[in-house]
Write a protein that holds these residues in place. Structure first.
Motif, PDB file in Angstrom:
ATOM      1  N   ILE A   1       0.853  -1.181   0.000  1.00  0.00           N
ATOM      2  CA  ILE A   1       0.000   0.000   0.000  1.00  0.00           C
ATOM      3  C   ILE A   1       0.894   1.238   0.000  1.00  0.00           C
ATOM      4  O   ILE A   1       1.983   1.241   0.557  1.00  0.00           O
ATOM      5  N   GLY A   2       0.430   2.276  -0.685  1.00  0.00           N
ATOM      6  CA  GLY A   2       1.125   3.558  -0.686  1.00  0.00           C
ATOM      7  C   GLY A   2       0.100   4.656  -0.531  1.00  0.00           C
ATOM      8  O   GLY A   2      -1.086   4.448  -0.764  1.00  0.00           O
ATOM      9  N   ASN A   3       0.545   5.818  -0.114  1.00  0.00           N
ATOM     10  CA  ASN A   3      -0.386   6.942   0.008  1.00  0.00           C
ATOM     11  C   ASN A   3       0.336   8.243  -0.247  1.00  0.00           C
ATOM     12  O   ASN A   3       1.566   8.336  -0.140  1.00  0.00           O
ATOM     13  N   ASP A   4      -0.425   9.255  -0.606  1.00  0.00           N
ATOM     14  CA  ASP A   4       0.141  10.588  -0.799  1.00  0.00           C
ATOM     15  C   ASP A   4      -0.913  11.623  -0.446  1.00  0.00           C
ATOM     16  O   ASP A   4      -2.106  11.405  -0.687  1.00  0.00           O
TER      17      ASP A   4
ATOM     18  N   TYR B   1       3.756   4.935  -6.774  1.00  0.00           N
ATOM     19  CA  TYR B   1       5.220   4.840  -6.680  1.00  0.00           C
ATOM     20  C   TYR B   1       5.637   4.284  -5.313  1.00  0.00           C
ATOM     21  O   TYR B   1       6.475   3.392  -5.210  1.00  0.00           O
ATOM     22  N   LYS B   2       5.032   4.794  -4.240  1.00  0.00           N
ATOM     23  CA  LYS B   2       5.374   4.329  -2.890  1.00  0.00           C
ATOM     24  C   LYS B   2       4.998   2.859  -2.711  1.00  0.00           C
ATOM     25  O   LYS B   2       5.713   2.107  -2.042  1.00  0.00           O
ATOM     26  N   CYS B   3       3.927   2.458  -3.307  1.00  0.00           N
ATOM     27  CA  CYS B   3       3.514   1.057  -3.273  1.00  0.00           C
ATOM     28  C   CYS B   3       4.547   0.191  -4.016  1.00  0.00           C
ATOM     29  O   CYS B   3       4.987  -0.836  -3.512  1.00  0.00           O
ATOM     30  N   TYR B   4       4.947   0.636  -5.179  1.00  0.00           N
ATOM     31  CA  TYR B   4       5.890  -0.114  -6.003  1.00  0.00           C
ATOM     32  C   TYR B   4       7.267  -0.220  -5.350  1.00  0.00           C
ATOM     33  O   TYR B   4       7.887  -1.287  -5.358  1.00  0.00           O
ATOM     34  N   THR B   5       7.759   0.875  -4.776  1.00  0.00           N
ATOM     35  CA  THR B   5       9.101   0.845  -4.187  1.00  0.00           C
ATOM     36  C   THR B   5       9.190  -0.109  -2.996  1.00  0.00           C
ATOM     37  O   THR B   5      10.255  -0.656  -2.726  1.00  0.00           O
ATOM     38  N   GLN B   6       8.072  -0.315  -2.290  1.00  0.00           N
ATOM     39  CA  GLN B   6       8.091  -1.294  -1.203  1.00  0.00           C
ATOM     40  C   GLN B   6       8.297  -2.700  -1.748  1.00  0.00           C
ATOM     41  O   GLN B   6       8.925  -3.538  -1.112  1.00  0.00           O
TER      42      GLN B   6
ATOM     43  N   ILE C   1      15.470   2.073   1.950  1.00  0.00           N
ATOM     44  CA  ILE C   1      14.903   3.054   1.022  1.00  0.00           C
ATOM     45  C   ILE C   1      13.989   4.058   1.718  1.00  0.00           C
ATOM     46  O   ILE C   1      13.332   4.857   1.077  1.00  0.00           O
ATOM     47  N   GLY C   2      13.935   4.015   3.050  1.00  0.00           N
ATOM     48  CA  GLY C   2      13.167   5.002   3.810  1.00  0.00           C
ATOM     49  C   GLY C   2      11.739   4.618   4.128  1.00  0.00           C
ATOM     50  O   GLY C   2      10.995   5.411   4.686  1.00  0.00           O
ATOM     51  N   VAL C   3      11.329   3.410   3.785  1.00  0.00           N
ATOM     52  CA  VAL C   3       9.966   2.961   4.058  1.00  0.00           C
ATOM     53  C   VAL C   3       9.847   2.631   5.547  1.00  0.00           C
ATOM     54  O   VAL C   3      10.673   1.889   6.086  1.00  0.00           O
ATOM     55  N   PRO C   4       8.823   3.168   6.228  1.00  0.00           N
ATOM     56  CA  PRO C   4       8.665   2.883   7.653  1.00  0.00           C
ATOM     57  C   PRO C   4       8.053   1.509   7.901  1.00  0.00           C
ATOM     58  O   PRO C   4       7.210   1.048   7.142  1.00  0.00           O
ATOM     59  N   GLN C   5       8.511   0.886   8.970  1.00  0.00           N
ATOM     60  CA  GLN C   5       7.934  -0.365   9.435  1.00  0.00           C
ATOM     61  C   GLN C   5       7.834  -0.279  10.956  1.00  0.00           C
ATOM     62  O   GLN C   5       8.656   0.367  11.594  1.00  0.00           O
TER      63      GLN C   5
ATOM     64  N   ASN D   1       2.532  -5.052   7.679  1.00  0.00           N
ATOM     65  CA  ASN D   1       2.984  -5.721   6.457  1.00  0.00           C
ATOM     66  C   ASN D   1       3.385  -4.711   5.396  1.00  0.00           C
ATOM     67  O   ASN D   1       4.251  -4.967   4.578  1.00  0.00           O
ATOM     68  N   SER D   2       2.715  -3.589   5.390  1.00  0.00           N
ATOM     69  CA  SER D   2       3.024  -2.520   4.451  1.00  0.00           C
ATOM     70  C   SER D   2       2.613  -1.223   5.127  1.00  0.00           C
ATOM     71  O   SER D   2       1.586  -1.163   5.796  1.00  0.00           O
ATOM     72  N   CYS D   3       3.442  -0.194   4.975  1.00  0.00           N
ATOM     73  CA  CYS D   3       3.142   1.076   5.630  1.00  0.00           C
ATOM     74  C   CYS D   3       3.642   2.214   4.761  1.00  0.00           C
ATOM     75  O   CYS D   3       4.716   2.134   4.167  1.00  0.00           O
ATOM     76  N   SER D   4       2.855   3.257   4.674  1.00  0.00           N
ATOM     77  CA  SER D   4       3.213   4.436   3.898  1.00  0.00           C
ATOM     78  C   SER D   4       2.814   5.673   4.692  1.00  0.00           C
ATOM     79  O   SER D   4       1.680   5.775   5.161  1.00  0.00           O
ATOM     80  N   ILE D   5       3.753   6.586   4.845  1.00  0.00           N
ATOM     81  CA  ILE D   5       3.510   7.845   5.550  1.00  0.00           C
ATOM     82  C   ILE D   5       3.849   8.983   4.591  1.00  0.00           C
ATOM     83  O   ILE D   5       4.869   8.942   3.910  1.00  0.00           O
TER      84      ILE D   5
END
Length: 193
Positions: free
Chosen positions: A4-7, A59-64, A159-163, A173-177
């Motif tokens: 999951i990604g968000n903006d 993009y945030k979803c894909y980079t994870q 890559i800076g993705v929070p967990q 499992n997936s996190c986007s801030i």
């Protein structure tokens, strides 16, 4: 695994700090099809930031998934299926988006799979102050896991993705801030029991 990604876009800040009408801006960020849709829109400003929000969330979803960062917004192509739903395509992969509109902001989430009923995956969303996002997330995790928020730790991967973790146990499992101007937003997934 679902990603999951968000903006989020602070519309007032976008109005004052970004000149989307300057020469070359649309050509560098959007496909010809998207540009045409922007120019033909009743509100081109809103369409620009809707598409940008969709691209960023995808993009945030894909980079994870690939664990690699890059900049190629024009390669993520947006298609609206409804006013608030769409699909973003990148390299034959579809990301399914839902956008929430407010007078002050646009918030989009993207998932790399369509979730139908019966799954035990739960998606959590929140919008608020950029300064309180981590506290909001740990509070939501406490409510849903029973683990005290003071015992939940945020870690970022390379890559800076929070967990979020409890000791060595992976909680999200997936996190986007995301944050922009006066607004912050998050989306995360935990598995059901």
């Amino acid at each position: 695994m679902l990603n999951i990604g968000n903006d989020i876009i602070d519309l007032q800040l976008a109005k004052t700090e970004s000149d989307w009408q300057r020469i070359g801006f649309l050509e560098k960020q959007f496909t010809e099809k998207e540009q045409k849709e922007i120019y033909n829109s009743e509100n081109p400003f809103l369409k620009v930031w809707l598409f940008w929000s969709m691209k960023e969330a995808a993009y945030k979803c894909y980079t994870q998934k690939v664990k690699k960062r890059f900049f190629a917004p024009q390669k993520f192509e947006c298609l609206l299926t409804k006013e608030d739903e769409g699909v973003v395509t990148f390299q034959n992969t579809n990301f399914y988006t839902t956008t929430f509109f407010d007078a002050s902001y646009i918030h989009t989430i993207a998932e790399d799979k369509l979730i139908k009923g019966g799954h035990k995956i739960r998606v959590f969303l929140g919008v608020g102050s950029p300064n309180n996002l981590d506290k909001d997330i740990t509070k939501r995790l406490q409510e849903n896991t029973g683990i005290l928020s003071s015992e939940i730790e945020k870690r970022k991967i390379q890559i800076g993705v929070p967990q979020f973790y409890h000791h060595h146990k992976f909680l999200t499992n997936s996190c986007s801030i995301s944050h922009h101007g006066n607004y912050g937003a998050y989306a995360f997934i935990i598995n059901g029991n």
